[in-house]
Structure formats: C-alpha cells, structure tokens
Enzyme design. Structure first.
Site, PDB file in Angstrom:
ATOM      1  N   HIS A 160      41.642  31.661  18.049  1.00  0.00           N
ATOM      2  CA  HIS A 160      42.398  32.391  19.073  1.00  0.00           C
ATOM      3  C   HIS A 160      42.739  31.571  20.307  1.00  0.00           C
ATOM      4  O   HIS A 160      43.301  32.120  21.252  1.00  0.00           O
ATOM      5  CB  HIS A 160      41.645  33.639  19.517  1.00  0.00           C
ATOM      6  CG  HIS A 160      41.564  34.704  18.475  1.00  0.00           C
ATOM      7  ND1 HIS A 160      42.516  35.691  18.337  1.00  0.00           N
ATOM      8  CD2 HIS A 160      40.655  34.920  17.501  1.00  0.00           C
ATOM      9  CE1 HIS A 160      42.181  36.486  17.331  1.00  0.00           C
ATOM     10  NE2 HIS A 160      41.055  36.040  16.804  1.00  0.00           N
ATOM     11  N   LYS A 210      46.914  40.835  32.763  1.00  0.00           N
ATOM     12  CA  LYS A 210      46.187  40.057  31.754  1.00  0.00           C
ATOM     13  C   LYS A 210      44.939  39.530  32.445  1.00  0.00           C
ATOM     14  O   LYS A 210      44.814  39.654  33.658  1.00  0.00           O
ATOM     15  CB  LYS A 210      47.035  38.891  31.248  1.00  0.00           C
ATOM     16  CG  LYS A 210      47.725  38.093  32.375  1.00  0.00           C
ATOM     17  CD  LYS A 210      48.642  36.996  31.858  1.00  0.00           C
ATOM     18  CE  LYS A 210      49.998  37.439  31.419  1.00  0.00           C
ATOM     19  NZ  LYS A 210      50.217  37.464  29.991  1.00  0.00           N
ATOM     20  N   ARG A 211      43.995  38.944  31.708  1.00  0.00           N
ATOM     21  CA  ARG A 211      42.855  38.322  32.365  1.00  0.00           C
ATOM     22  C   ARG A 211      43.343  37.271  33.361  1.00  0.00           C
ATOM     23  O   ARG A 211      44.408  36.670  33.168  1.00  0.00           O
ATOM     24  CB  ARG A 211      41.921  37.675  31.332  1.00  0.00           C
ATOM     25  CG  ARG A 211      41.086  38.668  30.561  1.00  0.00           C
ATOM     26  CD  ARG A 211      40.122  39.432  31.466  1.00  0.00           C
ATOM     27  NE  ARG A 211      39.073  38.590  32.004  1.00  0.00           N
ATOM     28  CZ  ARG A 211      37.793  38.632  31.635  1.00  0.00           C
ATOM     29  NH1 ARG A 211      37.384  39.505  30.735  1.00  0.00           N
ATOM     30  NH2 ARG A 211      36.916  37.832  32.190  1.00  0.00           N
ATOM     31  N   LYS A 263      47.163  30.952  32.743  1.00  0.00           N
ATOM     32  CA  LYS A 263      48.144  32.048  32.681  1.00  0.00           C
ATOM     33  C   LYS A 263      49.063  32.059  33.902  1.00  0.00           C
ATOM     34  O   LYS A 263      50.074  32.744  33.927  1.00  0.00           O
ATOM     35  CB  LYS A 263      47.416  33.387  32.541  1.00  0.00           C
ATOM     36  CG  LYS A 263      46.631  33.515  31.231  1.00  0.00           C
ATOM     37  CD  LYS A 263      45.849  34.822  31.172  1.00  0.00           C
ATOM     38  CE  LYS A 263      44.916  34.936  29.988  1.00  0.00           C
ATOM     39  NZ  LYS A 263      45.600  35.284  28.727  1.00  0.00           N
ATOM     40  N   THR A 276      49.519  39.289  23.594  1.00  0.00           N
ATOM     41  CA  THR A 276      49.860  40.539  22.915  1.00  0.00           C
ATOM     42  C   THR A 276      50.429  41.522  23.938  1.00  0.00           C
ATOM     43  O   THR A 276      51.220  42.400  23.572  1.00  0.00           O
ATOM     44  CB  THR A 276      48.619  41.157  22.232  1.00  0.00           C
ATOM     45  OG1 THR A 276      47.523  41.097  23.146  1.00  0.00           O
ATOM     46  CG2 THR A 276      48.268  40.410  20.974  1.00  0.00           C
ATOM     47  N   LYS A 291      53.652  44.380  23.921  1.00  0.00           N
ATOM     48  CA  LYS A 291      53.609  45.772  24.406  1.00  0.00           C
ATOM     49  C   LYS A 291      54.735  46.011  25.402  1.00  0.00           C
ATOM     50  O   LYS A 291      55.378  47.069  25.398  1.00  0.00           O
ATOM     51  CB  LYS A 291      52.248  46.061  25.059  1.00  0.00           C
ATOM     52  CG  LYS A 291      51.086  45.987  24.065  1.00  0.00           C
ATOM     53  CD  LYS A 291      49.721  45.901  24.747  1.00  0.00           C
ATOM     54  CE  LYS A 291      48.675  45.411  23.745  1.00  0.00           C
ATOM     55  NZ  LYS A 291      47.394  45.018  24.388  1.00  0.00           N
TER      56      LYS A 291
HETATM   57  C1  8GP Z   1      43.144  35.295  23.070  1.00  0.00           C
HETATM   58  C2  8GP Z   1      44.350  34.430  23.447  1.00  0.00           C
HETATM   59  O1  8GP Z   1      44.154  33.875  24.717  1.00  0.00           O
HETATM   60  C3  8GP Z   1      45.619  35.280  23.420  1.00  0.00           C
HETATM   61  O2  8GP Z   1      46.727  34.452  23.613  1.00  0.00           O
HETATM   62  C4  8GP Z   1      45.728  35.987  22.083  1.00  0.00           C
HETATM   63  O3  8GP Z   1      46.815  36.872  22.103  1.00  0.00           O
HETATM   64  C5  8GP Z   1      44.463  36.778  21.793  1.00  0.00           C
HETATM   65  O4  8GP Z   1      43.338  35.910  21.814  1.00  0.00           O
HETATM   66  C6  8GP Z   1      44.494  37.442  20.436  1.00  0.00           C
HETATM   67  O5  8GP Z   1      44.736  36.506  19.444  1.00  0.00           O
HETATM   68  N1  8GP Z   1      42.005  34.418  22.949  1.00  0.00           N
HETATM   69  C7  8GP Z   1      40.807  34.715  23.421  1.00  0.00           C
HETATM   70  O6  8GP Z   1      40.557  35.719  24.023  1.00  0.00           O
HETATM   71  C8  8GP Z   1      39.797  33.700  23.143  1.00  0.00           C
HETATM   72  O7  8GP Z   1      40.121  32.707  22.530  1.00  0.00           O
HETATM   73  N2  8GP Z   1      38.587  33.880  23.565  1.00  0.00           N
HETATM   74  C9  8GP Z   1      37.692  32.790  23.435  1.00  0.00           C
HETATM   75  C10 8GP Z   1      36.348  32.865  23.381  1.00  0.00           C
HETATM   76  C11 8GP Z   1      37.205  32.380  22.185  1.00  0.00           C
END
Ligand code: 8GP
Length: 707
Positions: A250, A441-442, A447, A549, A553
């Site tokens: 991810h 978003k976070r 970002k 994501t 939305k």
């Molecule tokens: C998130 C990505 O940052 C985001 O772009 C993506 O849409 C989402 O995963 C779903 O695929 N990744 C994480 O939250 C992440 O990698 N967390 C880390 C601890 C592995």
C-alpha cells in the site's frame, strides 16, 4: 465510525468487505477488536489534542461474542528440538499464553441475502488469575499479569504510514495472525475432514490476502502450524503456503517498510525466527545455485538485513511467501516493479500485478448522497447501485439543461448542510455560494496540505494588496488527523488554523475567502463532506501516494479534481477525461530528474516573488500575531529541505487554481464537467476491484445464498 484503522488502508478494507458480501463471495475479514480505535481529535487554540476513542463505552450492538470459539496464542518462551519416534520435532516451551476471543460483526450484502463475517479478535488472559501467584498470596501480581495479556488488543497504533518498532505492536500482529490462521486451518480441517482428510486441497480451498505487511508473519505461522503441529514435510508445507498467500503493498514510503530487529523478533517469537531463517536459507541457496542473480541482488532480497542491527524484512518475507504481489494503482505497481521490488520482479515477473483501488458506491453515493442517488436512479434506473458501469448512462444528461439544474440544486443543498455543520461545530459561517474546495485525508508532508495552505496565504496577501483582486468566493476546507508523535504534521494543522483565524476575521477578505479546519475527520464526517465538495485537492508529490481513495469518493459525488499525476489520479483523469480534470505539477520522471540534479528550494524562494512574500509573511507572524516567530521552523524546513517539492510545484499549482476559478464562472460548463465525473466514476467502484482480486488472484466464484 468504529475507528479500527488509521486511514485509507483500513477504509479500503471496509469497502472491500461491502463488495465481497454484495457480490456474494464467500470471504471473511479478520482484524483486532481494539478497545480504543484511532484517537478522537480536538482542536485547542489551533493545536491538535488527542483523546481516547472509548467506542465500546456503551457496548456495541453490531458484534456477537463467540466465547466458545476462543483460541490459545503463545508468545515468548524458547524452542526445544527433540527426536520423537525417529523424527525431528520442535516444541515451543515456556511460552506465555493469551486467549483470542472472537467477536463477529455481520457484513450484509446489498439486498442479496448474503451476510458475511468480519471476525475481530480480543485478547483475554489465559486464566482469570495466575493460580500460582494467587496461592502464594500475591493477589495483586496475579491481577497485573492478567492486564499484561489484555493490553494486546487495547489500542490501535495511530501512525498512518510510519512504522514503530514497538514490542506491543509485534505482539498485536502475531496475536491477530495466530488467531486467524488457527481459525482458517480449523475450519478447513473440520469442514473437509470427510472429503479431504489431509491438507491436499488446502491451497485450492483457501486464499489469504495480506493487507500490507502487518500480517505477513502469517507465512511463518502457517509453516509452524503445518510443520510443527500437523507434521507435514517442509517442502509440502512451503508449497501450500506459496499457493495460499497474496500480498498487497500500500505504499512506497521507505518509513513504512516493516523491519523487526532479530533480537526483539526472536524474543517474542522464538520459533518464528527459526522458521524465517530456514525459509531464507533455502531461498538464498536456490538463488545462488540458480546462477540467475548476482551476490548483491541476493543480499538485497534476503529476508534478513545485516548491519548494525540485524533485522527481519517483512516485505521480503511477504514477497517470497506469496503467489501474488500487487500494487493499488497502475502507477504504484509500475514503481513497485521498478524500484521497491526490482530484483524480485526480475526473478518472478509473473507474481506482480496491479489492482486499482475502489470505493463502495453503496456507502459513498447511495447512503452519503441520497438526493444525488435519487436523481441518478430517476435518470438511469436503480441498477447502478450494484453495477456502477451503469453510471455512464448519465453522460448524455450532461447536455441536458434540466438535469444540470437538478444536479446543481442537489449540490447546493449538500453545501448548505455542510455549512450548517461548520456553523454549529466551529462557529464559522460558510457562504453556500462560495466554491467548496476540500482537502481531507491523514496529515502527512507527502500529501502536501502545506502546498494548499501556502497558496491560500498567498491569495490572502494578494487580496490585501490589490483591492481589485476579488476572485469568486472560496471556502477552503481541511480535515486531517496527524500521528501524535509527528511534530511537523501537527505544526501544519496549527498553521492552517492560524491562517483561518486571520482570514476569516478580516473584513477586507472574509466575504471572499474562508478557511476551516474541521475537527476529528472520520467516516461519518466524510459522508457529509464528499457530497458537498466541488473541488477535490489531490496534490501529493508525484510518486508518493500509492492510490488514494478519497479522490474516487469526490469524483463519484461530482467534485472536480485538482491533482498531480500520482496514484489513482492518473486513472481518474484517463477515465473522466483530461478536459474534466485540473492537472498540474511535476511527473514522477521530472521529480526524479530534479532530485538527481540537486534541488535547492531556496533558489525558488528568491526567484518567485509570490513565494518569497508569502513565506516571509508566515515566518514573520502575519498569521500568528502575538507569536511572531511561531511558524519560522515550518518555513525554514521548506527553505532548507522541502523533501516533497512544495516550492517546486508552487507556481504550477497557483496557475492551475486560477483555471479553476475561471472555469467556475461558467456555471453550465462546470456542471457539465461535474456530471461527467460522476458518470465516468464507475471504474472506481470497489466491486470492480474485488472482481479482479477474485478472478485473477483468488480464483473464487460467488456463492449465492439459498432462497
Ligand atoms: C494507503 C495509501 O497511502 C493510499 O494511497 C491508498 O489509497 C491506501 O493505502 C489504500 O490502498 N497506505 C497506507 O495507509 C499504508 O501504507 N500504511 C502503512 C503502514 C503501511
């Protein structure tokens, strides 16, 4: 709002559960029943303050405890290698024991008679009280031990991408994995005991998708169960593992790569360290004897990182132990193959594949935006709810003035509702005629909420110095949680709030510019925000956001994206059409080239008067009257480092936002573009994503519930 995850990764899993049930796939979700989920965020004097999320305070109606299905879990202790009946055996002894108690959350499909299960594990003490301590008269010590075990499912670690090498976190990962593997193996053995008394069919009947590396210890755990408990030969067990697991990555951010020091790993999971070493020994032998890879590549692919602190590389374990490795958008997968897993991709190109993320239209359109949903159903029929490709039926209606009026009325009502929340919760009056420009978003530097904030500050300064500069009013909305230990992210929150305090109060600008940071971003708030948004800020540095994501939305709810060529933005733009998307910024290649050549943010500061004026204002206290030097460290960090190229993309971002302002003037054109975004968002339904996982990785077919 069961906040059992941090951000996009957990929310994606929730959308996937909805799609799995709606498409009638026989699937389970597994997780931890954290007593405290992601913290509640308060804003005090512009600063983030965290409060525990005591979501189980009044109990939960949506869970069914299954005490009869508790599972024992071992931790710590040591191994004993013995010979029994002429066979080498390994025993895990002197371990500490914890019980995993399942709580089942029903996941209903959309009107299809299917109800799947999300099984969440809660840690319970193995015995109510340690009898030895108790009998020795140490009642308190006995109770304290109990607490230690139950701590395992106490709290979610609130870091979104940055991993923390905390012992309790490793305990959580193993606890969750051990319970879940036990459950899966037990179900298989029980269900097939008559037809398949062995594990012959296991890899045909079971697929386990690892949601990032957090559960990747499952590969070693399944080996332990098969080899130590069920006495399978190593080769056979390994073949089963490699047929069962898929791994989804991810993120490319290096700080997210999980590594556990061999010391810690071996202390908590002594048997698993031996298994990881053995998996690695065989893998490296095979590589070396194949003659296909040089020694440097062997070192890079090793599951063990040598060096000052020797550690276990969980991503390498996940790749070696899985049949499939996927990224979450095309661009992300390309970069995985080219950069992060380059050696593995050369070795096993067939393992790598892409599964672009999606979101459930049931929650993010039907439930969150009932007025738009009705308008869509009215126009194209109700089938879009479970077949998002039907949304394309809206495209011709972009040319229909009556439909555009309806669309505009719905957006306007949604903006009014969000304005009411802003007023009630924050005392800030938003003008529903203003452009609602949203970044939620976070909070993370990659970002680039800071890019947005600095541009807003520069807009304000421009309005102050040029009384004739009065673009269409805009309300800039932010919401974001920062990891509690991420100091720079917290400064960005404070800066956004401080800019808001100044611009919202200034009679010269307040009718043209509003800035509001909405507290405590969470699913229920997102459900209010997405339907009201007109501009969706997706402005990460190219090559940093795996997919995103939220971007999907927003598009589904008719917001137009201001975005870089990053993550799934690339595919959203392809799908909705370049003319219905506001693109700006460097490409991945340009980012690489700039970094290779040497990036000097201070040169941008001297070269661009707009940057200089704005950063000087921020650093000198224009937005922190009374505390003039407050934001100097934030500005200095930009000037000295700027790792995410905020200043390098600044001019392009401003120019792009000017195009947004110009486009908004032509209401009919804007609504046409917005309707086309909705019409062409069908590809970003998680139903499409899940079908691809089922067909291409799991080889799974739907099982319809009987009437
Ligand atoms: C998130 C990505 O940052 C985001 O772009 C993506 O849409 C989402 O995963 C779903 O695929 N990744 C994480 O939250 C992440 O990698 N967390 C880390 C601890 C592995």
């Amino acid at each position: 709002d069961a906040g059992l995850g941090n951000g996009g990764l957990g929310r994606l899993a929730a959308c996937f559960l909805d799609s799995l049930a709606t498409l009638a796939y026989p699937a389970y979700g597994y997780g931890i029943r954290y007593e405290f989920g992601i913290f509640d965020q308060e804003i005090r004097n512009g600063y983030q303050v965290e409060r525990p999320d005591d979501w189980l305070r009044f109990g939960s109606a949506w869970e069914v405890p299954r005490p009869q299905r508790v599972v024992p879990v071992s931790l710590y202790g040591r191994t004993e290698h013995v010979v029994e009946g002429g066979k080498q055996k390994v025993r895990w002894v002197d371990a500490r024991h914890v019980m995993g108690m399942p709580y089942d959350v029903p996941i209903p499909g959309y009107r299809n008679g299917t109800v799947n299960t999300l099984r969440l594990w809660r840690a319970r003490a193995a015995q109510e009280l340690d009898l030895a301590d108790f009998n020795a008269g140490d009642y308190l010590a006995a109770v304290e031990d109990r607490d230690l075990s139950e701590n395992i499912s106490k709290v979610l670690y609130p870091n979104d991408v940055t991993v923390m090498g905390k012992e309790l976190r490793l305990q959580q990962q193993y606890f969750f994995v051990s319970c879940s593997i036990h459950d899966i193996v037990h179900r298989h053995v029980w269900r097939y005991k008559k037809t398949h008394p062995t594990f012959d069919a296991f890899a045909d009947k079971v697929a386990i998708q690892l949601n990032d590396t957090h559960p990747s210890i499952a590969i070693a755990e399944l080996m332990r169960v098969l080899v130590d408990e069920h006495e399978l030969e190593w080769e056979r067990a390994w073949k089963i593992c490699q047929g069962v697991f898929g791994y989804t990555n991810h993120t490319l951010m290096p700080e997210a790569l999980e590594k556990w020091s061999v010391d810690l790993f071996g202390r908590v999971l002594p048997r698993h360290l031996e298994l990881v070493y053995e998996i690695n020994r065989r893998f490296l032998d095979e590589m070396r004897s194949s003659g296909r890879v040089d020694e440097a590549a062997v070192q890079r692919m090793s599951l063990i990182e040598e060096g000052a602190t020797k550690s276990v590389r969980m991503a390498n374990l996940a790749v070696v132990g899985s049949r499939s490795v996927n990224g979450v958008a095309e661009l992300h997968t390309d970069l995985l193959k080219k950069v992060l897993f380059k050696d593995f991709n050369q070795l096993w190109p067939e393992k790598f594949n892409s599964k672009t993320n999606g979101v459930t239209p049931r929650r993010w359109l039907l439930q969150a935006n009932p007025e738009l949903a009705s308008a869509i159903t009215e126009a194209v029929g109700p089938e879009w709810v479970t077949d998002a490709s039907r949304l394309t039926g809206l495209a011709p209606l972009a040319e229909d003035a009556g439909f555009r009026r309806l669309f505009r009325r719905v957006k306007r009502q949604n903006k009014e509702k969000l304005a009411a929340i802003a007023l009630a919760e924050h005392g800030v009056a938003l003008d529903p005629d203003a452009i609602f420009d949203v970044q939620v978003k976070r909070l993370h530097e990659y970002k680039r909420q800071l890019l947005n904030a600095v541009r807003i500050a520069s807009e304000y300064l421009k309005m102050k110095s040029d009384r004739s500069y009065r673009p269409h009013p805009r309300a800039y909305l932010f919401a974001a949680k920062a990891a509690p230990g991420y100091a720079m992210a917290k400064w960005h929150i404070k800066l956004i709030n401080s800019i808001g305090d100044v611009v919202n109060a200034d009679p010269a600008t307040r009718d043209h510019l509003k800035v509001l940071f909405l507290r405590n971003y969470r699913v229920s708030l997102a459900e209010r925000i997405m339907p009201a948004a007109e501009v969706s800020e997706q402005i990460s540095t190219a090559g940093t956001e795996a997919s995103g994501t939220g971007n999907m939305k927003f598009a589904m709810n008719g917001a137009l994206t201001v975005g870089t060529l990053d993550g799934a933005n690339v595919e959203i733009r392809e799908e909705v059409g370049a003319e219905n998307f506001f693109l700006f910024g460097m490409t991945v290649e340009e980012v690489e080239a700039l970094k290779a050549k040497g990036y000097h943010p201070r040169e941008r500061y001297y070269a661009d008067p707009r940057i200089k004026e704005t950063l000087d204002a921020i650093a000198s206290g224009v937005f922190s009257p009374g505390e003039p030097g407050l934001f100097k460290p934030v500005v200095d960090a930009l000037l000295d480092h700027d790792p995410y190229l905020v200043l390098a993309d600044f001019a392009a971002y401003c120019a792009c936002q000017d195009q947004v302002t110009a486009a908004y003037k032509d209401t009919e054109r804007w609504n046409r573009m917005a309707i086309l975004n909705v019409a062409r968002s069908g590809r970003f339904s998680s139903d499409r994503t899940i079908r691809q996982y089922a067909d291409e990785i799991w080889h799974l077919s739907p099982v319809r519930a009987e009437e």
